[in-house]
Design a protein around this motif. Structure first.
Motif, PDB file in Angstrom:
ATOM      1  N   ASN A   1       0.826  -1.209   0.000  1.00  0.00           N
ATOM      2  CA  ASN A   1       0.000   0.000   0.000  1.00  0.00           C
ATOM      3  C   ASN A   1       0.860   1.258   0.000  1.00  0.00           C
ATOM      4  OD1 ASN A   1      -2.468  -1.360  -0.041  1.00  0.00           O
ATOM      5  ND2 ASN A   1      -2.549  -1.518   2.197  1.00  0.00           N
ATOM      6  N   ARG A   2       1.990   1.236   0.708  1.00  0.00           N
ATOM      7  CA  ARG A   2       2.886   2.400   0.718  1.00  0.00           C
ATOM      8  C   ARG A   2       3.508   2.624  -0.655  1.00  0.00           C
ATOM      9  NH1 ARG A   2       4.616   0.324   5.763  1.00  0.00           N
ATOM     10  NH2 ARG A   2       6.492  -0.531   4.772  1.00  0.00           N
ATOM     11  N   LEU A   3       3.765   1.548  -1.379  1.00  0.00           N
ATOM     12  CA  LEU A   3       4.379   1.658  -2.713  1.00  0.00           C
ATOM     13  C   LEU A   3       3.378   2.088  -3.777  1.00  0.00           C
ATOM     14  CD1 LEU A   3       6.596  -1.570  -2.785  1.00  0.00           C
ATOM     15  CD2 LEU A   3       7.341   0.785  -2.407  1.00  0.00           C
ATOM     16  N   THR A   4       2.086   1.904  -3.493  1.00  0.00           N
ATOM     17  CA  THR A   4       1.074   2.113  -4.542  1.00  0.00           C
ATOM     18  C   THR A   4      -0.037   3.035  -4.060  1.00  0.00           C
ATOM     19  OG1 THR A   4      -0.088   0.105  -3.831  1.00  0.00           O
ATOM     20  CG2 THR A   4       1.531  -0.122  -5.611  1.00  0.00           C
ATOM     21  N   THR A   5       0.327   4.159  -3.491  1.00  0.00           N
ATOM     22  CA  THR A   5      -0.692   5.136  -3.107  1.00  0.00           C
ATOM     23  C   THR A   5      -1.340   5.710  -4.357  1.00  0.00           C
ATOM     24  OG1 THR A   5       0.974   6.885  -3.031  1.00  0.00           O
ATOM     25  CG2 THR A   5       0.478   5.731  -0.964  1.00  0.00           C
ATOM     26  N   HIS A   6      -2.508   6.286  -4.180  1.00  0.00           N
ATOM     27  CA  HIS A   6      -3.246   6.833  -5.316  1.00  0.00           C
ATOM     28  C   HIS A   6      -2.433   7.911  -6.032  1.00  0.00           C
ATOM     29  CE1 HIS A   6      -6.634   8.039  -7.760  1.00  0.00           C
ATOM     30  NE2 HIS A   6      -6.480   9.290  -7.353  1.00  0.00           N
ATOM     31  N   SER A   7      -2.397   7.841  -7.351  1.00  0.00           N
ATOM     32  CA  SER A   7      -1.697   8.740  -8.290  1.00  0.00           C
ATOM     33  C   SER A   7      -0.178   8.567  -8.276  1.00  0.00           C
ATOM     34  CB  SER A   7      -2.059  10.211  -8.037  1.00  0.00           C
ATOM     35  OG  SER A   7      -1.422  10.719  -6.895  1.00  0.00           O
TER      36      SER A   7
ATOM     37  N   TRP B   1      -4.192  -6.926 -18.337  1.00  0.00           N
ATOM     38  CA  TRP B   1      -2.813  -6.957 -17.861  1.00  0.00           C
ATOM     39  C   TRP B   1      -2.820  -6.970 -16.333  1.00  0.00           C
ATOM     40  CZ3 TRP B   1       1.155  -8.047 -20.841  1.00  0.00           C
ATOM     41  CH2 TRP B   1       1.066  -7.811 -22.214  1.00  0.00           C
ATOM     42  N   GLN B   2      -2.167  -7.973 -15.767  1.00  0.00           N
ATOM     43  CA  GLN B   2      -2.077  -8.102 -14.312  1.00  0.00           C
ATOM     44  C   GLN B   2      -0.669  -7.715 -13.862  1.00  0.00           C
ATOM     45  OE1 GLN B   2      -4.656  -9.456 -12.009  1.00  0.00           O
ATOM     46  NE2 GLN B   2      -3.259  -8.305 -10.679  1.00  0.00           N
ATOM     47  N   VAL B   3      -0.572  -6.730 -12.982  1.00  0.00           N
ATOM     48  CA  VAL B   3       0.734  -6.307 -12.462  1.00  0.00           C
ATOM     49  C   VAL B   3       1.296  -7.418 -11.577  1.00  0.00           C
ATOM     50  CG1 VAL B   3       1.942  -4.634 -11.013  1.00  0.00           C
ATOM     51  CG2 VAL B   3       0.125  -3.868 -12.558  1.00  0.00           C
ATOM     52  N   THR B   4       2.531  -7.835 -11.886  1.00  0.00           N
ATOM     53  CA  THR B   4       3.169  -8.901 -11.103  1.00  0.00           C
ATOM     54  C   THR B   4       4.373  -8.400 -10.300  1.00  0.00           C
ATOM     55  OG1 THR B   4       4.539  -9.498 -13.012  1.00  0.00           O
ATOM     56  CG2 THR B   4       2.442 -10.691 -12.710  1.00  0.00           C
ATOM     57  N   HIS B   5       5.048  -7.351 -10.816  1.00  0.00           N
ATOM     58  CA  HIS B   5       6.239  -6.825 -10.143  1.00  0.00           C
ATOM     59  C   HIS B   5       6.199  -5.298 -10.168  1.00  0.00           C
ATOM     60  CE1 HIS B   5       7.406 -10.877 -11.387  1.00  0.00           C
ATOM     61  NE2 HIS B   5       8.392 -10.848 -10.477  1.00  0.00           N
ATOM     62  N   ILE B   6       6.747  -4.685  -9.113  1.00  0.00           N
ATOM     63  CA  ILE B   6       6.871  -3.232  -9.034  1.00  0.00           C
ATOM     64  C   ILE B   6       8.309  -2.893  -8.670  1.00  0.00           C
ATOM     65  CG2 ILE B   6       6.174  -1.153  -7.755  1.00  0.00           C
ATOM     66  CD1 ILE B   6       3.445  -2.366  -7.393  1.00  0.00           C
TER      67      ILE B   6
END
Length: 743
Positions: free
Chosen positions: A200-206, A236-241
């Protein structure tokens, strides 16, 4: 009731082409009655105008249900003796005025959509909000992710992020439409070896991220019953960030999911539509959020968003806010922003508006040299705004209530009006006018009351946002696409040039004069094939008026010209309410050839049918000059010893032409009904099937998007029928596998 069998719609519309009617009146092809003019006053009796009274007999042909509603129970009102039925004269007056309003193509004398402007400016500015509707899942495939990047004057700058360069992926001979944003699994289901709070910290909104993704298929395997899954698409499914220079795995794709392609090191923006980190609180089945990206050679497509498009986005957000104020559903991100602003004393207008860094979804028109944004919405599957509001259509159509004395239509002049928003300093007829019609005491000695309790079928509130039952084109017919035959897209309803119709409830001839309470009026609602017996959503008629009951009253009138009186007599003559042709008559019917007016509740279910006619020797009238002579001689006065006249002496001018008008023919059809086939609502299952759209174009699928049949013109008695869903066929997609991108 047989689902997916032919039927006539229980709710239809009568066209109101007022401008056309007024042009015909100015050309002398219709009486001057159809023109808007100032009404005569009440200060004198004009020599050449008629005053008098009409004795009416009203015979119930189906049960009448009306009265005060308390705790989901309605009881017919009684006089002080507790036995005699009491019918308010205003109910009778309202019934007659609706019929007269329809015949004379008059203004709507009540209109609910009043804009939020200061007094004296509302009618001129007409700055109202469009209605919204819920788009279906298929239409979501056509939405394009959009990111607001700045502002230029009153326009916003934005970039369209189309995702992959392909619109479809072909697999084993089938086309799989592609969902444009990538999926990001953010629920604690199927997570890779990464704590959810860290994800969640890596993928906050915007948040701008770099990611790897795998293209997955949905619908490639048969359903559990062995039949093909027609709901085919790919995503498309995100697998890695990327985190601290390394690709961090965030999701394991389950073994049973078909994986057909991969993307690596793609840049995108996280779009979280849920207001918090847990999407399952928004919907229990929601496990993913979105990542907007674009891998085309030139990158995202630059566009501008006009002020009207910005306004429609705000309307959609505000509609969510309004709905959430009335339920306990968890708000989405756009709704929560407005609620937080309101709670903290912030600017709710700004909170509901598009601004820099906003991530949303766009409806894009790519038929021209470059893409044009037609609409922006906050969620992929959710509400959309129509192009214009009912108020704006009504203003252009000329059906809004009169705003000044000179705008009074035929029904306004006869039954009176109140200006909803008078101008400052207005007086007299520019504020209100008392009508020249009054209804006396209703004699109910011929009424029979039943005390047999009847639980009514749920009475559905009219939903103008459903559109098809409320709109016509300029000719009064069902609006169609550009080729003149195909049904409109949902987004094309409430567009400039369309007209609002007046609601009509066609008579159910099959239940006329039946001794039994109509079954369709007590049938439980059916959902998913099961009857719903929830008493909380159903009204119980504790008492009601039996068919065969006769009500009597006297209608008094003053200062009516010949055509006004002729039109009033016309609607009070049931034989006039019979359509001429268009249907094969029912040879086995023993019912009289007459039409009916409606009174009370549950009209769509066949209740409230009244045969209203002038009693024998019941018309009395004389001119103002005759009354003046009587007053001068002190021999007679108005209302005393009035001479009887023959209704046949009062014929509408240009009657043959009037009977060819679409609104008159539709009025007759609704008042008469249909010789055969059931009259009913569309079931929920039929409605769901009828609303199926092509995900690529937004057009209704073949044989879908069916509207109620026009009640005039060719074949008005042909029933409509919703095709059953095909069990063994998959989704048909266009033979296009690569997007033609023009910049």
């Amino acid at each position: 009731m047989a689902e997916f069998e032919p039927f006539h719609s229980a709710v239809n519309r009568i066209p109101v082409p007022r401008k056309s009617a007024q042009r015909l009146a100015k050309a002398g092809k219709l009486p001057n009655l159809f023109r808007d003019v100032r009404a005569i006053g009440h200060d004198h009796l004009a020599p050449d105008l008629w005053s008098g009274s009409i004795d009416l007999e009203m015979t119930a042909r189906t049960p009448l249900v009306f009265g005060e509603q308390k705790c989901s129970v309605v009881t017919v009102p009684l006089e002080d003796d507790g036995k005699t039925l009491r019918v308010p004269p205003t109910m009778v007056k309202g019934m007659i005025s609706r019929a007269y309003e329809t015949l004379t193509c008059s203004r709507f004398r009540v209109f609910g959509d009043i804009p939020d402007e200061v007094p004296g400016q509302r009618r001129r500015k007409a700055d109202t909000k469009p209605l919204t509707y819920r788009g279906d899942a298929a239409s979501a495939l056509g939405l394009v992710p959009i990111r607001i990047t700045g502002q230029e004057g009153d326009q916003l700058l934005a970039e369209l992020m189309y995702g992959d360069i392909y619109d479809y992926w072909k697999y084993k001979g089938d086309d799989y439409p592609m969902v444009r944003p990538a999926r990001l699994r953010v629920a604690n289901i199927g997570q890779a070896d990464i704590p959810l709070n860290e994800l969640n910290r890596l993928t906050t909104h915007s948040e701008k991220i770099v990611f790897n993704a795998t293209l997955c298929l949905h619908g490639d395997k048969p359903l559990t019953n062995g039949k093909p899954d027609k709901n085919k698409y790919c995503y498309w499914q995100v697998t890695h960030i990327q985190h601290q220079g390394q690709m961090r795995e965030v999701f394991h794709i389950p073994r049973g999911v078909a994986k057909v392609s991969q993307l690596e090191s793609v840049t995108g923006y996280v779009c979280r539509t849920a207001s918090g980190n847990d999407p399952t609180k928004l919907f229990a089945s929601k496990h993913d959020e979105h990542v907007f990206f674009d891998v085309s050679e030139g990158g995202p497509t630059q566009v501008k968003i006009s002020a009207p498009i910005q306004d429609s986005y705000r309307v959609v957000v505000e509609s969510y806010v309004s709905n959430r104020d009335n339920d306990q559903h968890v708000p989405n991100r756009a709704t929560a922003a407005v609620q937080n602003a309101r709670r903290n004393g912030g600017d709710t207008f700004d909170a509901a508006s598009l601004s820099a860094e906003t991530l949303a979804f766009a409806v894009v028109d790519e038929t021209n040299a470059g893409p044009v944004v037609r609409e922006v919405v906050p969620t992929m599957i959710g509400r959309h705004a129509y192009r214009t509001s009912p108020y704006r259509l009504a203003l252009e159509q000329g059906v809004l209530p009169a705003s000044a004395a000179d705008e009074a239509s035929a029904a306004d002049r006869l039954f009176g009006y109140v200006v909803p928003d008078p101008q400052p300093g207005a007086a007299g007829g520019d504020i209100a006018l008392r009508g020249r019609i009054s209804v006396g005491h209703v004699d109910t000695s011929g009424a029979n009351i039943s005390q047999a309790r009847k639980m009514l079928t749920p009475l559905l509130e009219p939903k103008p946002s459903s559109a098809r039952r409320f709109l016509t084109d300029a000719s009064g017919k069902t609006p169609t696409g550009r080729n003149g035959t195909d049904p409109l897209k949902r987004s094309e309803y409430f567009s400039p040039g369309q007209l609002l119709g007046t609601a009509a409830y066609p008579v159910h001839r099959a239940v006329l004069d039946s001794r039994e309470f109509p079954k369709q009026a007590t049938r439980p609602a059916v959902m998913s094939g099961r009857e719903q017996h929830n008493a909380d959503v159903r009204l119980t008629a504790k008492s009601w008026v039996k068919p065969g009951s006769v009500l009597r009253c006297t209608v008094s009138f003053t200062n009516l010209n010949h055509d006004e009186l002729a039109a009033l007599i016309w609607v009070l003559t049931p034989e006039n309410l019979v359509p001429d042709g268009g249907c094969k008559p029912d040879q086995n019917s023993v019912q009289p050839r007459c039409g009916y007016l409606r009174l009370g509740l549950a009209k769509p279910f066949g209740l409230g049918v009244l045969e209203v006619r002038i009693a024998d020797y019941g018309l009395r009238a004389r001119r103002g000059s005759e009354l003046a002579n009587s007053y001068a001689a002190l021999s007679e006065c108005q209302g005393l010893d009035e001479p009887m006249v023959d209704p046949e002496d009062f014929k509408l001018a240009s009657l043959s032409g009037l009977l060819k008008m679409p609104w008159v023919q539709a009025m007759q059809r609704a008042a008469y009904g249909y010789p055969k086939d059931e009259v009913r609502y569309m079931t929920l299952k039929e409605n769901g099937e009828n609303n199926q759209t092509d995900g690529a174009t937004g057009n209704p699928r073949k044989n879908k998007g069916v509207s109620p049949r026009d009640m005039f013109g060719d074949n008005p008695c042909d029933p409509i029928c919703i095709e059953k869903p095909k069990q063994n066929s998959g989704r048909k997609c266009p033979q296009k596998s690569r997007r033609d991108r023009r910049r």
